[in-house]
Design a protein around this motif. Structure first.
Motif, PDB file in Angstrom:
ATOM      1  N   GLN A 238       0.830  -1.204   0.000  1.00  0.00           N
ATOM      2  CA  GLN A 238       0.000   0.000   0.000  1.00  0.00           C
ATOM      3  C   GLN A 238       0.867   1.258   0.000  1.00  0.00           C
ATOM      4  N   LYS A 239       1.924   1.222   0.803  1.00  0.00           N
ATOM      5  CA  LYS A 239       2.844   2.363   0.869  1.00  0.00           C
ATOM      6  C   LYS A 239       3.481   2.603  -0.497  1.00  0.00           C
ATOM      7  N   LEU A 240       3.960   1.534  -1.111  1.00  0.00           N
ATOM      8  CA  LEU A 240       4.595   1.657  -2.427  1.00  0.00           C
ATOM      9  C   LEU A 240       3.584   2.061  -3.495  1.00  0.00           C
ATOM     10  N   ALA A 241       2.366   1.553  -3.373  1.00  0.00           N
ATOM     11  CA  ALA A 241       1.320   1.906  -4.340  1.00  0.00           C
ATOM     12  C   ALA A 241       1.031   3.403  -4.295  1.00  0.00           C
ATOM     13  N   ASN A 242       1.024   3.963  -3.075  1.00  0.00           N
ATOM     14  CA  ASN A 242       0.821   5.413  -2.936  1.00  0.00           C
ATOM     15  C   ASN A 242       1.959   6.191  -3.603  1.00  0.00           C
ATOM     16  N   GLN A 243       3.195   5.708  -3.391  1.00  0.00           N
ATOM     17  CA  GLN A 243       4.344   6.357  -4.020  1.00  0.00           C
ATOM     18  C   GLN A 243       4.262   6.242  -5.538  1.00  0.00           C
ATOM     19  N   SER A 244       3.886   5.050  -6.007  1.00  0.00           N
ATOM     20  CA  SER A 244       3.749   4.832  -7.448  1.00  0.00           C
ATOM     21  C   SER A 244       2.707   5.760  -8.041  1.00  0.00           C
ATOM     22  N   GLN A 245       1.593   5.926  -7.320  1.00  0.00           N
ATOM     23  CA  GLN A 245       0.535   6.812  -7.794  1.00  0.00           C
ATOM     24  C   GLN A 245       1.015   8.259  -7.868  1.00  0.00           C
ATOM     25  N   GLN A 246       1.816   8.641  -6.877  1.00  0.00           N
ATOM     26  CA  GLN A 246       2.350  10.005  -6.864  1.00  0.00           C
ATOM     27  C   GLN A 246       3.258  10.246  -8.067  1.00  0.00           C
ATOM     28  N   PHE A 247       4.151   9.288  -8.325  1.00  0.00           N
ATOM     29  CA  PHE A 247       5.046   9.427  -9.485  1.00  0.00           C
ATOM     30  C   PHE A 247       4.251   9.386 -10.792  1.00  0.00           C
ATOM     31  N   HIS A 248       3.183   8.558 -10.815  1.00  0.00           N
ATOM     32  CA  HIS A 248       2.349   8.485 -12.020  1.00  0.00           C
ATOM     33  C   HIS A 248       1.660   9.827 -12.265  1.00  0.00           C
ATOM     34  N   GLU A 249       1.132  10.413 -11.196  1.00  0.00           N
ATOM     35  CA  GLU A 249       0.470  11.713 -11.326  1.00  0.00           C
ATOM     36  C   GLU A 249       1.466  12.795 -11.740  1.00  0.00           C
ATOM     37  N   GLN A 250       2.676  12.738 -11.169  1.00  0.00           N
ATOM     38  CA  GLN A 250       3.706  13.704 -11.557  1.00  0.00           C
ATOM     39  C   GLN A 250       4.083  13.530 -13.024  1.00  0.00           C
ATOM     40  N   MET A 251       4.129  12.278 -13.467  1.00  0.00           N
ATOM     41  CA  MET A 251       4.432  11.997 -14.867  1.00  0.00           C
ATOM     42  C   MET A 251       3.354  12.586 -15.771  1.00  0.00           C
ATOM     43  N   ILE A 252       2.079  12.351 -15.410  1.00  0.00           N
ATOM     44  CA  ILE A 252       0.963  12.871 -16.200  1.00  0.00           C
ATOM     45  C   ILE A 252       0.978  14.398 -16.211  1.00  0.00           C
ATOM     46  N   GLN A 253       1.235  14.992 -15.039  1.00  0.00           N
ATOM     47  CA  GLN A 253       1.302  16.453 -14.952  1.00  0.00           C
ATOM     48  C   GLN A 253       2.411  17.004 -15.834  1.00  0.00           C
ATOM     49  N   ALA A 254       3.559  16.315 -15.827  1.00  0.00           N
ATOM     50  CA  ALA A 254       4.686  16.765 -16.649  1.00  0.00           C
ATOM     51  C   ALA A 254       4.337  16.679 -18.129  1.00  0.00           C
ATOM     52  N   PHE A 255       3.677  15.575 -18.531  1.00  0.00           N
ATOM     53  CA  PHE A 255       3.280  15.430 -19.930  1.00  0.00           C
ATOM     54  C   PHE A 255       2.234  16.473 -20.314  1.00  0.00           C
ATOM     55  N   ASN A 256       1.267  16.691 -19.429  1.00  0.00           N
ATOM     56  CA  ASN A 256       0.233  17.699 -19.710  1.00  0.00           C
ATOM     57  C   ASN A 256       0.841  19.088 -19.826  1.00  0.00           C
ATOM     58  N   LYS A 257       1.772  19.381 -18.901  1.00  0.00           N
ATOM     59  CA  LYS A 257       2.452  20.673 -18.942  1.00  0.00           C
ATOM     60  C   LYS A 257       3.257  20.800 -20.235  1.00  0.00           C
ATOM     61  N   ALA A 258       3.898  19.706 -20.622  1.00  0.00           N
ATOM     62  CA  ALA A 258       4.672  19.712 -21.869  1.00  0.00           C
ATOM     63  C   ALA A 258       3.765  19.992 -23.066  1.00  0.00           C
ATOM     64  N   ASP A 259       2.565  19.408 -23.048  1.00  0.00           N
ATOM     65  CA  ASP A 259       1.605  19.651 -24.143  1.00  0.00           C
ATOM     66  C   ASP A 259       1.184  21.121 -24.177  1.00  0.00           C
ATOM     67  N   GLU A 260       0.964  21.698 -22.992  1.00  0.00           N
ATOM     68  CA  GLU A 260       0.570  23.106 -22.928  1.00  0.00           C
ATOM     69  C   GLU A 260       1.688  24.003 -23.458  1.00  0.00           C
ATOM     70  N   VAL A 261       2.906  23.717 -23.002  1.00  0.00           N
ATOM     71  CA  VAL A 261       4.049  24.527 -23.457  1.00  0.00           C
ATOM     72  C   VAL A 261       4.287  24.332 -24.948  1.00  0.00           C
ATOM     73  N   LYS A 262       4.029  23.095 -25.436  1.00  0.00           N
ATOM     74  CA  LYS A 262       4.210  22.815 -26.876  1.00  0.00           C
ATOM     75  C   LYS A 262       3.243  23.654 -27.700  1.00  0.00           C
ATOM     76  N   LYS A 263       2.032  23.848 -27.179  1.00  0.00           N
ATOM     77  CA  LYS A 263       1.070  24.694 -27.877  1.00  0.00           C
ATOM     78  C   LYS A 263       1.606  26.124 -27.975  1.00  0.00           C
ATOM     79  N   GLU A 264       2.195  26.608 -26.863  1.00  0.00           N
ATOM     80  CA  GLU A 264       2.788  27.948 -26.888  1.00  0.00           C
ATOM     81  C   GLU A 264       3.930  27.999 -27.901  1.00  0.00           C
ATOM     82  N   ALA A 265       4.772  26.942 -27.889  1.00  0.00           N
ATOM     83  CA  ALA A 265       5.900  26.901 -28.828  1.00  0.00           C
ATOM     84  C   ALA A 265       5.402  26.906 -30.270  1.00  0.00           C
ATOM     85  N   ASP A 266       4.315  26.180 -30.527  1.00  0.00           N
ATOM     86  CA  ASP A 266       3.737  26.137 -31.877  1.00  0.00           C
ATOM     87  C   ASP A 266       3.194  27.508 -32.276  1.00  0.00           C
ATOM     88  N   GLU A 267       2.583  28.205 -31.302  1.00  0.00           N
ATOM     89  CA  GLU A 267       2.090  29.560 -31.579  1.00  0.00           C
ATOM     90  C   GLU A 267       3.255  30.491 -31.910  1.00  0.00           C
TER      91      GLU A 267
END
Length: 302
Positions: free
Chosen positions: A190-219
């Motif tokens: 359970q402890k590791l699953a919570n950590q895994s979820q945190q890293f997964h969410e951070q990964m998703i946030q990083a990808f989402n942020k990258a997509d947002e910044v990519k839109k700015e770069a494209d503009e």
């Protein structure tokens, strides 16, 4: 050189055209300079955004994902260990059932409500009577032997029941230990699953942020494309203006030359006539003498 009548106003008009074109050229150059500076600004902004996108994707795609996957691997190993414990528990539960059944079966076979110690004491007393009583009758001897047999059987039953009860207790202890180990594993999972979820969410946030910044770069890139088109158009206009300036400049010099020829001829300058003749030879590609070259330089005809 053929004498051409030159209108002074035409020379002035051409001069004004040249000045107007030069003014327009300077304005286009200034505009082009501003466009190129602005273009470099947007190129820098775009490149910075693209670099940020790369960093975010590397952070999300590699670091966070690698950490998440590493934790998930540990979780799978722990789950495998927990499954092994569950398999062992299943076997132990089966053993408990068997030991409990055997113990109960032996307990059901008991006929005397006596403790093992009391039975052992009774056996020893009867055996002592057999060994020490020389006057014992056959009937009494048989009676004692039968009693000892009953007591020994009862003691064996009790010992077997206690043996299976002891195994039952030991097996239950093993069960408790394995259950504690399983609980510890479950908590760790359970402890590791919570950590895994945190890293997964951070990964998703990083990808989402990258997509947002990519839109700015494209503009920004679209702005770069538009500015480059404006720069190309300004350079094209500049080349056209400079071409016109050259044409008017050549026309202006030609009219000035015609006017100079007319003036010199009006003064009946013999040397100038020779210079004009030398210029005609020069245009035809004929070889000139040193004197002819000097005449051309003197009257600024070359």
């Amino acid at each position: 050189m053929t004498t051409v009548k030159v209108d002074p106003e035409e020379i002035k008009r051409i001069k004004r055209e040249i000045e107007a074109l030069e003014k327009e050229r300077n304005e286009i150059r200034a505009k082009l300079d501003e466009l190129e500076k602005e273009l470099q600004v947007w190129i820098q902004k775009r490149d910075e955004k693209n670099k940020e996108v790369q960093q975010l994707r590397q952070k999300g795609g590699r670091e966070y994902k690698a950490k998440r996957d590493e934790i998930n691997k540990k979780i799978q190993e722990l789950k495998k260990n927990r499954e092994e414990i569950n398999a062992k528990l299943d076997l132990l539960y089966q053993e408990i059932l068997e030991y409990k059944t055997k113990r109960n079966e032996y307990n059901q076979l008991r006929r005397l409500k006596m403790s093992p110690e009391r039975i052992q004491e009774r056996i020893e007393k009867l055996e002592w009577e057999l060994q020490t009583n020389p006057n014992i009758t056959p009937e009494r001897e048989k009676q004692i032997v039968d009693q000892i047999q009953v007591l020994a059987t009862e003691l064996e039953i009790i010992q077997q029941a206690e043996r299976f009860h002891k195994k039952l207790v030991e097996t239950r202890k093993k069960v408790d230990q394995l259950k504690k180990a399983r609980k510890a594993i479950s908590l760790e999972i359970q402890k590791l699953a919570n950590q895994s979820q945190q890293f997964h969410e951070q990964m998703i946030q990083a990808f989402n942020k990258a997509d947002e910044v990519k839109k700015e770069a494209d503009e920004y890139h679209q702005k770069v494309v538009e500015l480059r088109e404006k720069v190309r158009e300004a350079r094209k206009q500049l080349r056209e203006i400079e071409r016109k300036i050259r044409e008017y400049d050549e026309k202006h010099k030609e009219l000035i030359a015609y006017r100079l020829v007319a003036k010199m001829r009006a003064k009946k300058d013999a040397n100038f006539e020779k210079a004009v003749e030398a210029l005609e030879k020069f245009k035809r590609g004929e070889k000139l003498t040193l004197d002819e070259l000097l005449l051309l330089q003197r009257y600024n005809l070359v």
